[in-house]
Design a protein around this motif. Sequence first.
Motif, PDB file in Angstrom:
ATOM      1  N   LEU A 146       0.858  -1.180   0.000  1.00 20.08           N
ATOM      2  CA  LEU A 146       0.000   0.000   0.000  1.00 20.08           C
ATOM      3  C   LEU A 146       0.902   1.240   0.000  1.00 20.08           C
ATOM      4  O   LEU A 146       1.643   1.483   0.952  1.00 20.08           O
ATOM      5  CB  LEU A 146      -0.905   0.026   1.226  1.00 20.08           C
ATOM      6  CG  LEU A 146      -1.825   1.259   1.298  1.00 20.08           C
ATOM      7  CD1 LEU A 146      -2.876   1.199   0.183  1.00 20.08           C
ATOM      8  CD2 LEU A 146      -2.493   1.364   2.666  1.00 20.08           C
ATOM      9  N   PHE A 147       0.857   1.990  -1.079  1.00 14.56           N
ATOM     10  CA  PHE A 147       1.587   3.243  -1.182  1.00 14.56           C
ATOM     11  C   PHE A 147       0.635   4.387  -0.835  1.00 14.56           C
ATOM     12  O   PHE A 147      -0.554   4.331  -1.170  1.00 14.56           O
ATOM     13  CB  PHE A 147       2.126   3.427  -2.601  1.00 14.56           C
ATOM     14  CG  PHE A 147       3.164   2.405  -2.980  1.00 14.56           C
ATOM     15  CD1 PHE A 147       4.510   2.645  -2.756  1.00 14.56           C
ATOM     16  CD2 PHE A 147       2.796   1.193  -3.556  1.00 14.56           C
ATOM     17  CE1 PHE A 147       5.478   1.704  -3.110  1.00 14.56           C
ATOM     18  CE2 PHE A 147       3.745   0.244  -3.899  1.00 14.56           C
ATOM     19  CZ  PHE A 147       5.088   0.503  -3.673  1.00 14.56           C
ATOM     20  N   TYR A 148       1.167   5.422  -0.185  1.00 14.93           N
ATOM     21  CA  TYR A 148       0.313   6.551   0.176  1.00 14.93           C
ATOM     22  C   TYR A 148       1.084   7.856   0.070  1.00 14.93           C
ATOM     23  O   TYR A 148       2.314   7.899   0.190  1.00 14.93           O
ATOM     24  CB  TYR A 148      -0.276   6.378   1.571  1.00 14.93           C
ATOM     25  CG  TYR A 148       0.738   6.251   2.695  1.00 14.93           C
ATOM     26  CD1 TYR A 148       1.131   7.360   3.443  1.00 14.93           C
ATOM     27  CD2 TYR A 148       1.317   5.027   3.005  1.00 14.93           C
ATOM     28  CE1 TYR A 148       2.055   7.254   4.469  1.00 14.93           C
ATOM     29  CE2 TYR A 148       2.248   4.894   4.023  1.00 14.93           C
ATOM     30  CZ  TYR A 148       2.613   6.019   4.759  1.00 14.93           C
ATOM     31  OH  TYR A 148       3.537   5.908   5.771  1.00 14.93           O
ATOM     32  N   ASN A 149       0.341   8.928  -0.189  1.00 17.69           N
ATOM     33  CA  ASN A 149       0.903  10.261  -0.316  1.00 17.69           C
ATOM     34  C   ASN A 149       0.908  10.908   1.069  1.00 17.69           C
ATOM     35  O   ASN A 149      -0.146  11.254   1.605  1.00 17.69           O
ATOM     36  CB  ASN A 149       0.073  11.084  -1.301  1.00 17.69           C
ATOM     37  CG  ASN A 149       0.663  12.440  -1.584  1.00 17.69           C
ATOM     38  OD1 ASN A 149       0.934  13.216  -0.684  1.00 17.69           O
ATOM     39  ND2 ASN A 149       0.842  12.738  -2.866  1.00 17.69           N
ATOM     40  N   THR A 150       2.084  11.042   1.659  1.00 23.61           N
ATOM     41  CA  THR A 150       2.197  11.540   3.035  1.00 23.61           C
ATOM     42  C   THR A 150       1.662  12.960   3.176  1.00 23.61           C
ATOM     43  O   THR A 150       1.072  13.311   4.210  1.00 23.61           O
ATOM     44  CB  THR A 150       3.658  11.501   3.505  1.00 23.61           C
ATOM     45  OG1 THR A 150       4.474  12.259   2.595  1.00 23.61           O
ATOM     46  CG2 THR A 150       4.167  10.054   3.537  1.00 23.61           C
ATOM     47  N   GLU A 151       1.853  13.776   2.161  1.00 24.99           N
ATOM     48  CA  GLU A 151       1.372  15.162   2.210  1.00 24.99           C
ATOM     49  C   GLU A 151      -0.154  15.206   2.243  1.00 24.99           C
ATOM     50  O   GLU A 151      -0.744  15.997   3.004  1.00 24.99           O
ATOM     51  CB  GLU A 151       1.894  15.936   1.007  1.00 24.99           C
ATOM     52  CG  GLU A 151       1.527  17.405   1.013  1.00 24.99           C
ATOM     53  CD  GLU A 151       2.116  18.141  -0.171  1.00 24.99           C
ATOM     54  OE1 GLU A 151       3.038  18.952   0.039  1.00 24.99           O
ATOM     55  OE2 GLU A 151       1.657  17.897  -1.313  1.00 24.99           O
ATOM     56  N   MET A 152      -0.814  14.374   1.447  1.00 30.96           N
ATOM     57  CA  MET A 152      -2.276  14.357   1.432  1.00 30.96           C
ATOM     58  C   MET A 152      -2.843  13.892   2.766  1.00 30.96           C
ATOM     59  O   MET A 152      -3.842  14.435   3.256  1.00 30.96           O
ATOM     60  CB  MET A 152      -2.773  13.461   0.297  1.00 30.96           C
ATOM     61  CG  MET A 152      -2.564  14.031  -1.091  1.00 30.96           C
ATOM     62  SD  MET A 152      -3.311  12.976  -2.370  1.00 30.96           S
ATOM     63  CE  MET A 152      -2.840  13.852  -3.856  1.00 30.96           C
ATOM     64  N   LEU A 153      -2.208  12.869   3.349  1.00 35.11           N
ATOM     65  CA  LEU A 153      -2.690  12.395   4.649  1.00 35.11           C
ATOM     66  C   LEU A 153      -2.543  13.491   5.706  1.00 35.11           C
ATOM     67  O   LEU A 153      -3.428  13.683   6.551  1.00 35.11           O
ATOM     68  CB  LEU A 153      -1.938  11.135   5.077  1.00 35.11           C
ATOM     69  CG  LEU A 153      -2.605   9.800   4.721  1.00 35.11           C
ATOM     70  CD1 LEU A 153      -2.710   9.629   3.213  1.00 35.11           C
ATOM     71  CD2 LEU A 153      -1.851   8.632   5.330  1.00 35.11           C
ATOM     72  N   LYS A 154      -1.436  14.234   5.646  1.00 32.46           N
ATOM     73  CA  LYS A 154      -1.209  15.309   6.611  1.00 32.46           C
ATOM     74  C   LYS A 154      -2.256  16.408   6.450  1.00 32.46           C
ATOM     75  O   LYS A 154      -2.808  16.917   7.442  1.00 32.46           O
ATOM     76  CB  LYS A 154       0.191  15.881   6.423  1.00 32.46           C
ATOM     77  CG  LYS A 154       0.578  16.934   7.452  1.00 32.46           C
ATOM     78  CD  LYS A 154       2.014  17.393   7.247  1.00 32.46           C
ATOM     79  CE  LYS A 154       2.399  18.447   8.297  1.00 32.46           C
ATOM     80  NZ  LYS A 154       3.807  18.893   8.123  1.00 32.46           N
ATOM     81  N   LYS A 155      -2.550  16.776   5.192  1.00 31.36           N
ATOM     82  CA  LYS A 155      -3.569  17.792   4.935  1.00 31.36           C
ATOM     83  C   LYS A 155      -4.942  17.368   5.452  1.00 31.36           C
ATOM     84  O   LYS A 155      -5.744  18.203   5.891  1.00 31.36           O
ATOM     85  CB  LYS A 155      -3.655  18.068   3.433  1.00 31.36           C
ATOM     86  CG  LYS A 155      -2.518  18.903   2.876  1.00 31.36           C
ATOM     87  CD  LYS A 155      -2.733  19.168   1.388  1.00 31.36           C
ATOM     88  CE  LYS A 155      -1.607  20.027   0.818  1.00 31.36           C
ATOM     89  NZ  LYS A 155      -1.806  20.282  -0.646  1.00 31.36           N
ATOM     90  N   ALA A 156      -5.194  16.080   5.393  1.00 33.67           N
ATOM     91  CA  ALA A 156      -6.496  15.555   5.835  1.00 33.67           C
ATOM     92  C   ALA A 156      -6.554  15.351   7.345  1.00 33.67           C
ATOM     93  O   ALA A 156      -7.609  14.996   7.877  1.00 33.67           O
ATOM     94  CB  ALA A 156      -6.785  14.241   5.120  1.00 33.67           C
ATOM     95  N   GLY A 157      -5.432  15.544   8.026  1.00 40.39           N
ATOM     96  CA  GLY A 157      -5.407  15.341   9.467  1.00 40.39           C
ATOM     97  C   GLY A 157      -5.339  13.886   9.870  1.00 40.39           C
ATOM     98  O   GLY A 157      -5.692  13.525  11.000  1.00 40.39           O
ATOM     99  N   ILE A 158      -4.870  13.033   8.949  1.00 38.84           N
ATOM    100  CA  ILE A 158      -4.741  11.601   9.227  1.00 38.84           C
ATOM    101  C   ILE A 158      -3.323  11.342   9.733  1.00 38.84           C
ATOM    102  O   ILE A 158      -2.350  11.539   9.016  1.00 38.84           O
ATOM    103  CB  ILE A 158      -5.028  10.776   7.957  1.00 38.84           C
ATOM    104  CG1 ILE A 158      -6.470  11.034   7.484  1.00 38.84           C
ATOM    105  CG2 ILE A 158      -4.808   9.290   8.213  1.00 38.84           C
ATOM    106  CD1 ILE A 158      -6.777  10.463   6.116  1.00 38.84           C
ATOM    107  N   ALA A 159      -3.217  10.903  10.979  1.00 36.88           N
ATOM    108  CA  ALA A 159      -1.916  10.816  11.647  1.00 36.88           C
ATOM    109  C   ALA A 159      -1.065   9.643  11.191  1.00 36.88           C
ATOM    110  O   ALA A 159       0.167   9.715  11.213  1.00 36.88           O
ATOM    111  CB  ALA A 159      -2.117  10.749  13.159  1.00 36.88           C
ATOM    112  N   ALA A 160      -1.709   8.552  10.777  1.00 32.85           N
ATOM    113  CA  ALA A 160      -0.968   7.344  10.397  1.00 32.85           C
ATOM    114  C   ALA A 160      -1.689   6.642   9.256  1.00 32.85           C
ATOM    115  O   ALA A 160      -2.915   6.760   9.125  1.00 32.85           O
ATOM    116  CB  ALA A 160      -0.842   6.404  11.597  1.00 32.85           C
ATOM    117  N   PRO A 161      -0.949   5.919   8.410  1.00 32.57           N
ATOM    118  CA  PRO A 161      -1.583   5.206   7.300  1.00 32.57           C
ATOM    119  C   PRO A 161      -2.514   4.113   7.813  1.00 32.57           C
ATOM    120  O   PRO A 161      -2.326   3.611   8.926  1.00 32.57           O
ATOM    121  CB  PRO A 161      -0.407   4.621   6.530  1.00 32.57           C
ATOM    122  CG  PRO A 161       0.694   4.523   7.537  1.00 32.57           C
ATOM    123  CD  PRO A 161       0.503   5.701   8.441  1.00 32.57           C
ATOM    124  N   PRO A 162      -3.499   3.736   7.049  1.00 35.43           N
ATOM    125  CA  PRO A 162      -4.474   2.721   7.491  1.00 35.43           C
ATOM    126  C   PRO A 162      -3.846   1.344   7.669  1.00 35.43           C
ATOM    127  O   PRO A 162      -2.990   0.935   6.890  1.00 35.43           O
ATOM    128  CB  PRO A 162      -5.507   2.711   6.364  1.00 35.43           C
ATOM    129  CG  PRO A 162      -4.764   3.218   5.162  1.00 35.43           C
ATOM    130  CD  PRO A 162      -3.794   4.232   5.696  1.00 35.43           C
TER     131      PRO A 162
END
Length: 416
Positions: A146-162
């Motif tokens: 599972l790849f994820y965009n760290t910047e997008m998660l930060k903007k969304a207020g998501i502290a850690a990947p699912p």
Amino acid sequence: MGLRSVCTGAAAGLAMAALGAMSSASAETLNALFMAQAAYSDSDVKAMTAAFEKDNPGVTVNLEFVPYEALYDKIVASKAAGGAGYDVVLYDVIWPAAFAQNNVLVDVTDRLKGLDRSQIFDGAWATVDYDGKTYGMPWILDTKYLFYNTEMLKKAGIAAPPKTWEELAKDAKIIKDKGIVQYPIVWSWSQAEAVICDYVTIAAAYGGKFFDDGKPAFDKGGSLDALKYMVQTLKDGVSNPNSKEYLEEDVRKVFSAGDAAFALNWTYMYGKANDPAESKVVGKVGVEPAPGVEGKTAASAVNGSMALGITAGSSKVDLAWKYIAYLTSKPVQDKYAQLSLPIWKASYTDPAVTKGQEPLVQSADVAIGLMTPRPMVASYQELSTILQTQIQNALAGKATPEDALAAAAKDAARIR
């Protein structure tokens, strides 16, 4: 056993020494077939081959690169061509049963007697072993992450990947609702083997099975839950609808363009997504093992490994084996570890291999031990085609997940 618990004292030339004596050759030509997508790049394979040719004056290796979808038919056709066909071929973990039963590849069991097989991961050996014999040498040890965009998660207020598939869907909904990206998740769900790999990954998390007591079981339990999940993410608008036409390279390009927050893809995407020449999201790429399901699994993985074998029609078996031994050797694999992690356990504690891709290696530490195989049956190509068709019907809304997989199970029962 974790990757970091293995012995790191393997000699640099282990593969070449252990694979047995191989005669030198001169003024000879090999024909080799490779895949033009994922894992090692065409330029990597050309560079490896050029080095082999330099070490073996007079030897020429003619390389042909084709899409994954063309590999199987090309290999089978080569058998009929005899000496005019390929000598060395790249093949998938799902094909040894069919190839063994139809005498497509050379049995190389005796050539491996001097090799300590424990220095290579079991998931890699699964690619070449069938019915007590070995039909090549593992080369690509791969699973989906599972790849994820760290910047997008930060903007969304998501502290850690699912960590679970349910969390992935919830996080994607948050990202979508905040207008960060229209379709947060992108997949390779084209009607091809690609969709089977994603399906098996999710089904493994849900505890699904392909067969139970020899009878199709993918129309019930965790296997049905997996397809329901896939369909629901499309209905909820969190999965890119174009995923139904995408292969792995399409997924990479969408993610690398910054048009997705999450993507399921093979090892090679980590290097590509962090390459400024290939990507707009360099430095923003996170990677984790594919998620699990709460109360069932902590993570999930599919065995997507591949191997190099010698065709039964080759008249240059010794030279072909020498080429394979070179490509699969630890020094060569370590040198080209940015797009495909080595098959050798000792490589994973080597800073030369891990530097710059530590998160990927950490994820591999978990995922490699979880790799779920697709059915090792001689009729796999037919089985896969049946599943591809019915999964696509469900994704396109032409049938419910229940009806689609019931139809697939009925058809599969006829070919078993």
